[in-house]
Design a protein around this motif. Structure first.
Motif, PDB file in Angstrom:
ATOM      1  N   TYR A  60       0.830  -1.199   0.000  1.00  0.00           N
ATOM      2  CA  TYR A  60       0.000   0.000   0.000  1.00  0.00           C
ATOM      3  C   TYR A  60       0.869   1.256   0.000  1.00  0.00           C
ATOM      4  N   ASP A  61       0.561   2.182  -0.892  1.00  0.00           N
ATOM      5  CA  ASP A  61       1.338   3.417  -1.010  1.00  0.00           C
ATOM      6  C   ASP A  61       1.411   4.179   0.312  1.00  0.00           C
ATOM      7  N   LEU A  62       0.337   4.127   1.091  1.00  0.00           N
ATOM      8  CA  LEU A  62       0.306   4.822   2.381  1.00  0.00           C
ATOM      9  C   LEU A  62       1.494   4.441   3.262  1.00  0.00           C
ATOM     10  N   PHE A  63       1.970   3.206   3.126  1.00  0.00           N
ATOM     11  CA  PHE A  63       3.055   2.711   3.969  1.00  0.00           C
ATOM     12  C   PHE A  63       4.425   2.774   3.295  1.00  0.00           C
ATOM     13  N   CYS A  64       4.509   3.448   2.152  1.00  0.00           N
ATOM     14  CA  CYS A  64       5.773   3.520   1.406  1.00  0.00           C
ATOM     15  C   CYS A  64       6.245   4.951   1.214  1.00  0.00           C
ATOM     16  N   ARG A  65       6.097   5.766   2.233  1.00  0.00           N
ATOM     17  CA  ARG A  65       6.541   7.157   2.143  1.00  0.00           C
ATOM     18  C   ARG A  65       7.939   7.286   2.740  1.00  0.00           C
ATOM     19  N   ALA A  66       8.825   7.945   1.991  1.00  0.00           N
ATOM     20  CA  ALA A  66      10.201   8.137   2.455  1.00  0.00           C
ATOM     21  C   ALA A  66      10.208   8.860   3.797  1.00  0.00           C
ATOM     22  N   GLY A  67      11.026   8.385   4.709  1.00  0.00           N
ATOM     23  CA  GLY A  67      11.167   9.018   6.020  1.00  0.00           C
ATOM     24  C   GLY A  67      10.271   8.440   7.094  1.00  0.00           C
ATOM     25  N   ASP A  68       9.256   7.658   6.718  1.00  0.00           N
ATOM     26  CA  ASP A  68       8.377   7.046   7.717  1.00  0.00           C
ATOM     27  C   ASP A  68       9.101   5.913   8.443  1.00  0.00           C
ATOM     28  N   ILE A  69       8.702   5.676   9.658  1.00  0.00           N
ATOM     29  CA  ILE A  69       9.210   4.553  10.443  1.00  0.00           C
ATOM     30  C   ILE A  69       8.051   3.605  10.680  1.00  0.00           C
ATOM     31  N   HIS A  70       8.305   2.318  10.513  1.00  0.00           N
ATOM     32  CA  HIS A  70       7.270   1.304  10.692  1.00  0.00           C
ATOM     33  C   HIS A  70       7.675   0.371  11.822  1.00  0.00           C
ATOM     34  N   ALA A  71       6.743   0.093  12.678  1.00  0.00           N
ATOM     35  CA  ALA A  71       6.987  -0.851  13.773  1.00  0.00           C
ATOM     36  C   ALA A  71       5.969  -1.969  13.680  1.00  0.00           C
ATOM     37  N   HIS A  72       6.452  -3.178  13.712  1.00  0.00           N
ATOM     38  CA  HIS A  72       5.560  -4.340  13.731  1.00  0.00           C
ATOM     39  C   HIS A  72       5.510  -4.844  15.167  1.00  0.00           C
ATOM     40  N   PHE A  73       4.308  -4.910  15.704  1.00  0.00           N
ATOM     41  CA  PHE A  73       4.126  -5.350  17.082  1.00  0.00           C
ATOM     42  C   PHE A  73       3.744  -6.826  17.104  1.00  0.00           C
ATOM     43  N   PHE A  74       4.377  -7.569  17.979  1.00  0.00           N
ATOM     44  CA  PHE A  74       3.934  -8.935  18.212  1.00  0.00           C
ATOM     45  C   PHE A  74       2.593  -8.879  18.918  1.00  0.00           C
ATOM     46  N   GLY A  75       1.724  -9.769  18.566  1.00  0.00           N
ATOM     47  CA  GLY A  75       0.430  -9.862  19.241  1.00  0.00           C
ATOM     48  C   GLY A  75       0.394 -11.068  20.161  1.00  0.00           C
ATOM     49  N   THR A  76      -0.710 -11.199  20.864  1.00  0.00           N
ATOM     50  CA  THR A  76      -0.900 -12.329  21.748  1.00  0.00           C
ATOM     51  C   THR A  76      -2.383 -12.578  21.925  1.00  0.00           C
ATOM     52  N   ALA A  77      -2.735 -13.769  22.318  1.00  0.00           N
ATOM     53  CA  ALA A  77      -4.139 -14.112  22.539  1.00  0.00           C
ATOM     54  C   ALA A  77      -4.567 -13.833  23.981  1.00  0.00           C
ATOM     55  N   THR A  78      -3.686 -13.285  24.791  1.00  0.00           N
ATOM     56  CA  THR A  78      -4.021 -12.966  26.178  1.00  0.00           C
ATOM     57  C   THR A  78      -4.709 -11.609  26.194  1.00  0.00           C
ATOM     58  N   VAL A  79      -5.991 -11.596  26.512  1.00  0.00           N
ATOM     59  CA  VAL A  79      -6.761 -10.359  26.468  1.00  0.00           C
ATOM     60  C   VAL A  79      -7.618 -10.212  27.724  1.00  0.00           C
ATOM     61  N   THR A  80      -7.847  -8.976  28.111  1.00  0.00           N
ATOM     62  CA  THR A  80      -8.627  -8.707  29.324  1.00  0.00           C
ATOM     63  C   THR A  80     -10.122  -8.850  29.110  1.00  0.00           C
ATOM     64  N   PHE A  81     -10.609  -8.577  27.897  1.00  0.00           N
ATOM     65  CA  PHE A  81     -12.070  -8.612  27.725  1.00  0.00           C
ATOM     66  C   PHE A  81     -12.632 -10.007  27.892  1.00  0.00           C
ATOM     67  N   ALA A  82     -11.828 -11.048  27.699  1.00  0.00           N
ATOM     68  CA  ALA A  82     -12.292 -12.420  27.919  1.00  0.00           C
ATOM     69  C   ALA A  82     -12.646 -12.654  29.389  1.00  0.00           C
ATOM     70  N   ASP A  83     -12.063 -11.835  30.272  1.00  0.00           N
ATOM     71  CA  ASP A  83     -12.340 -11.939  31.712  1.00  0.00           C
ATOM     72  C   ASP A  83     -13.290 -10.838  32.189  1.00  0.00           C
ATOM     73  N   ASN A  84     -13.954 -10.171  31.231  1.00  0.00           N
ATOM     74  CA  ASN A  84     -14.922  -9.099  31.542  1.00  0.00           C
ATOM     75  C   ASN A  84     -14.312  -7.965  32.362  1.00  0.00           C
ATOM     76  N   LEU A  85     -13.065  -7.677  32.137  1.00  0.00           N
ATOM     77  CA  LEU A  85     -12.397  -6.605  32.864  1.00  0.00           C
ATOM     78  C   LEU A  85     -12.709  -5.261  32.216  1.00  0.00           C
ATOM     79  N   VAL A  86     -13.106  -4.298  33.016  1.00  0.00           N
ATOM     80  CA  VAL A  86     -13.365  -2.943  32.540  1.00  0.00           C
ATOM     81  C   VAL A  86     -12.310  -2.036  33.163  1.00  0.00           C
ATOM     82  N   LEU A  87     -11.517  -1.395  32.308  1.00  0.00           N
ATOM     83  CA  LEU A  87     -10.468  -0.510  32.804  1.00  0.00           C
ATOM     84  C   LEU A  87     -11.051   0.804  33.293  1.00  0.00           C
ATOM     85  N   GLN A  88     -10.361   1.419  34.250  1.00  0.00           N
ATOM     86  CA  GLN A  88     -10.784   2.689  34.827  1.00  0.00           C
ATOM     87  C   GLN A  88      -9.633   3.681  34.779  1.00  0.00           C
ATOM     88  N   ASP A  89      -9.984   4.957  34.840  1.00  0.00           N
ATOM     89  CA  ASP A  89      -8.991   6.008  34.908  1.00  0.00           C
ATOM     90  C   ASP A  89      -8.014   5.709  36.045  1.00  0.00           C
TER      91      ASP A  89
END
Length: 123
Positions: A60-89
């Motif tokens: 995609y052209d959007l991701f091929c602009r000179a000077g941009d930095i790209h970071a690929h993040f590893f993901g995981t299947a560990t998620v809070t919503f599966a435990d019905n956790l609601v975050l607070q301020d």
């Protein structure tokens, strides 16, 4: 590929990516552990290879602009919503993996200024 707010650090690893990464996700509320779970990530725990993700990302052209930095993040299947956790301020989220050095820690701050509340309601 997703365009989202994110955090880096406090340490960055440069070089070959690890095939397997394990760690711990923890959420603190008022200085106490509210939720914690181990996670696995890295290419050996993914559905696609990093090379495949990069090939699709950079078509995609959007991701091929000179000077941009790209970071690929590893993901995981560990998620809070599966435990019905609601975050607070003020909740503190910590992601720790020995491979990456010091843990990444962020505090959730909820913006309740009128301008932000109006934008959210319009969505």
């Amino acid at each position: 590929s997703k365009l989202r707010q994110c955090s880096f650090g406090p340490e960055l690893v440069v070089g070959d990516l690890p095939a397997d990464v394990g760690g711990q996700s923890t959420i603190y509320r008022n200085g106490e552990v509210l939720w914690t779970k181990p996670f696995v990530s890295g290419e050996s725990n993914m559905s696609h290879t990093i090379a495949n993700l990069e090939q699709h990302h950079f078509k995609y052209d959007l991701f091929c602009r000179a000077g941009d930095i790209h970071a690929h993040f590893f993901g995981t299947a560990t998620v809070t919503f599966a435990d019905n956790l609601v975050l607070q301020d003020g909740d503190v989220m910590e992601i720790k993996a020995e491979y990456f050095g010091a843990p990444l820690t962020n505090t959730l701050r909820v913006d309740t200024t009128p301008e932000t509340v109006i934008k959210i309601k319009q969505l």
